[in-house]
Design a protein around this motif. Sequence first.
Motif, PDB file in Angstrom:
ATOM      1  N   UNK A   1       4.558  -8.970  -1.421  1.00 51.22           N
ATOM      2  CA  UNK A   1       5.010  -8.694  -0.064  1.00 51.22           C
ATOM      3  C   UNK A   1       4.769  -7.252   0.378  1.00 51.22           C
ATOM      4  N   UNK A   2       4.647  -6.341  -0.581  1.00 54.18           N
ATOM      5  CA  UNK A   2       4.524  -4.940  -0.210  1.00 54.18           C
ATOM      6  C   UNK A   2       3.111  -4.402  -0.386  1.00 54.18           C
ATOM      7  N   UNK A   3       2.162  -5.324  -0.590  1.00 55.80           N
ATOM      8  CA  UNK A   3       0.789  -4.929  -0.881  1.00 55.80           C
ATOM      9  C   UNK A   3       0.146  -4.013   0.146  1.00 55.80           C
ATOM     10  N   UNK A   4       0.443  -4.225   1.429  1.00 55.07           N
ATOM     11  CA  UNK A   4      -0.227  -3.428   2.460  1.00 55.07           C
ATOM     12  C   UNK A   4       0.609  -2.241   2.926  1.00 55.07           C
ATOM     13  N   UNK A   5       1.703  -1.955   2.225  1.00 57.62           N
ATOM     14  CA  UNK A   5       2.587  -0.886   2.688  1.00 57.62           C
ATOM     15  C   UNK A   5       2.276   0.437   1.988  1.00 57.62           C
ATOM     16  N   UNK A   6       2.555   1.542   2.692  1.00 58.30           N
ATOM     17  CA  UNK A   6       2.409   2.849   2.047  1.00 58.30           C
ATOM     18  C   UNK A   6       3.563   3.030   1.055  1.00 58.30           C
ATOM     19  N   UNK A   7       3.388   3.996   0.152  1.00 66.43           N
ATOM     20  CA  UNK A   7       4.324   4.155  -0.971  1.00 66.43           C
ATOM     21  C   UNK A   7       5.776   4.324  -0.514  1.00 66.43           C
ATOM     22  N   UNK A   8       5.975   5.104   0.543  1.00 66.29           N
ATOM     23  CA  UNK A   8       7.349   5.387   0.970  1.00 66.29           C
ATOM     24  C   UNK A   8       8.018   4.145   1.566  1.00 66.29           C
ATOM     25  N   UNK A   9       7.284   3.442   2.423  1.00 65.03           N
ATOM     26  CA  UNK A   9       7.835   2.222   3.022  1.00 65.03           C
ATOM     27  C   UNK A   9       8.135   1.186   1.937  1.00 65.03           C
ATOM     28  N   UNK A  10       7.270   1.124   0.940  1.00 64.36           N
ATOM     29  CA  UNK A  10       7.458   0.216  -0.181  1.00 64.36           C
ATOM     30  C   UNK A  10       8.828   0.414  -0.829  1.00 64.36           C
ATOM     31  N   UNK A  11       9.169   1.669  -1.061  1.00 62.68           N
ATOM     32  CA  UNK A  11      10.445   1.983  -1.714  1.00 62.68           C
ATOM     33  C   UNK A  11      11.610   1.561  -0.824  1.00 62.68           C
ATOM     34  N   UNK A  12      11.523   1.889   0.471  1.00 64.34           N
ATOM     35  CA  UNK A  12      12.601   1.548   1.397  1.00 64.34           C
ATOM     36  C   UNK A  12      12.775   0.034   1.479  1.00 64.34           C
ATOM     37  N   UNK A  13      11.660  -0.692   1.597  1.00 70.64           N
ATOM     38  CA  UNK A  13      11.724  -2.160   1.700  1.00 70.64           C
ATOM     39  C   UNK A  13      12.249  -2.770   0.394  1.00 70.64           C
ATOM     40  N   UNK A  14      11.824  -2.202  -0.717  1.00 70.07           N
ATOM     41  CA  UNK A  14      12.287  -2.689  -2.019  1.00 70.07           C
ATOM     42  C   UNK A  14      13.793  -2.527  -2.150  1.00 70.07           C
ATOM     43  N   UNK A  15      14.291  -1.372  -1.703  1.00 66.89           N
ATOM     44  CA  UNK A  15      15.729  -1.138  -1.783  1.00 66.89           C
ATOM     45  C   UNK A  15      16.494  -2.107  -0.901  1.00 66.89           C
ATOM     46  N   UNK A  16      15.931  -2.390   0.283  1.00 66.33           N
ATOM     47  CA  UNK A  16      16.597  -3.315   1.192  1.00 66.33           C
ATOM     48  C   UNK A  16      16.672  -4.717   0.582  1.00 66.33           C
ATOM     49  N   UNK A  17      15.564  -5.133   0.009  1.00 61.03           N
ATOM     50  CA  UNK A  17      15.545  -6.456  -0.621  1.00 61.03           C
ATOM     51  C   UNK A  17      16.577  -6.519  -1.749  1.00 61.03           C
TER      52      UNK A  17
END
Length: 214
Positions: free
Chosen positions: A148-164
């Motif tokens: 799900x986070x394949x197209x995201x930049x590193x910072x957004x990846x972390x934020x989205x991961x934390x939300x999940x």
Amino acid sequence: MRYSGSEWALSNVDLDIAEGEFVSIVGPSGCGKSTLLKLISGLELPSAGHVAVRGRRVDRPLSGIGFMFQRDALLPWATVAENIEVGLECGGYPKSQFDSRIDELLGLTGLQRFRNAFPRQLSGGMRQRVALARILAYAPDIYLMDEPFGALDAQTKVVMGQELMTIWSRAAHKSVVFVTHDIEEAVSLSDRVVVMGGRPGRIRTEYRIDLERP
Ligand code: ADP
Ligand code: ADP
């Protein structure tokens, strides 16, 4: 699992996922990770063996399962807000609170300015954020997520991961099956990592990470 006229895409899989687990599936491209998710969701039926969800064979429509595809599957004719609304409708969210929940999800995914934009006007990473907002809107019991986070930049990846993780940790019964080829992402998010590989794809080894729910 073999697709019509093809080699085995997946075989020798013996995997149990308990309610409430956050499991990552890692392995090289082509080893059958997407196929495994499609089998769990019932999008593909196994050519041998069987798949059961909540003790029931996966051969009829299942409820409470959300699938986030590797390539976003947004409705092209609907705006960002309308795509998220589909998730709210499917999840049975109270209609009177749609607008406020959409605002919340747009804020969370940094898409406030794109509420009325159409998918074709967005970058790949942004479309993926819409798809993420939509599955969070649906709030299924079982999240099947294909890179799900394949197209995201590193910072957004972390934020989205934390939300999940926050959403997962709030409800003890929610399960996540998270496909990635980023081992660091797998280890940081999940409490169990399943490693696939070999040819045809099979499960090689598993690691348990004793992750306390926050
Ligand atoms: P990735 O390597 O990024 O996982 P692919 O390009 O392999 O993605 O797959 C893209 C889409 O094409 C998927 O929906 C997949 O199911 C389908 N696909 C992959 N390989 C084949 C194939 N050999 N024949 C038909 N469809 C395929
Ligand atoms: P991964 O997600 O690990 O990249 P996939 O599950 O997409 O792996 O693919 C596993 C194997 O099945 C690959 O060899 C791929 O080419 C093949 N495959 C995937 N989808 C299809 C399809 N729709 N038709 C035929 N072969 C496919």
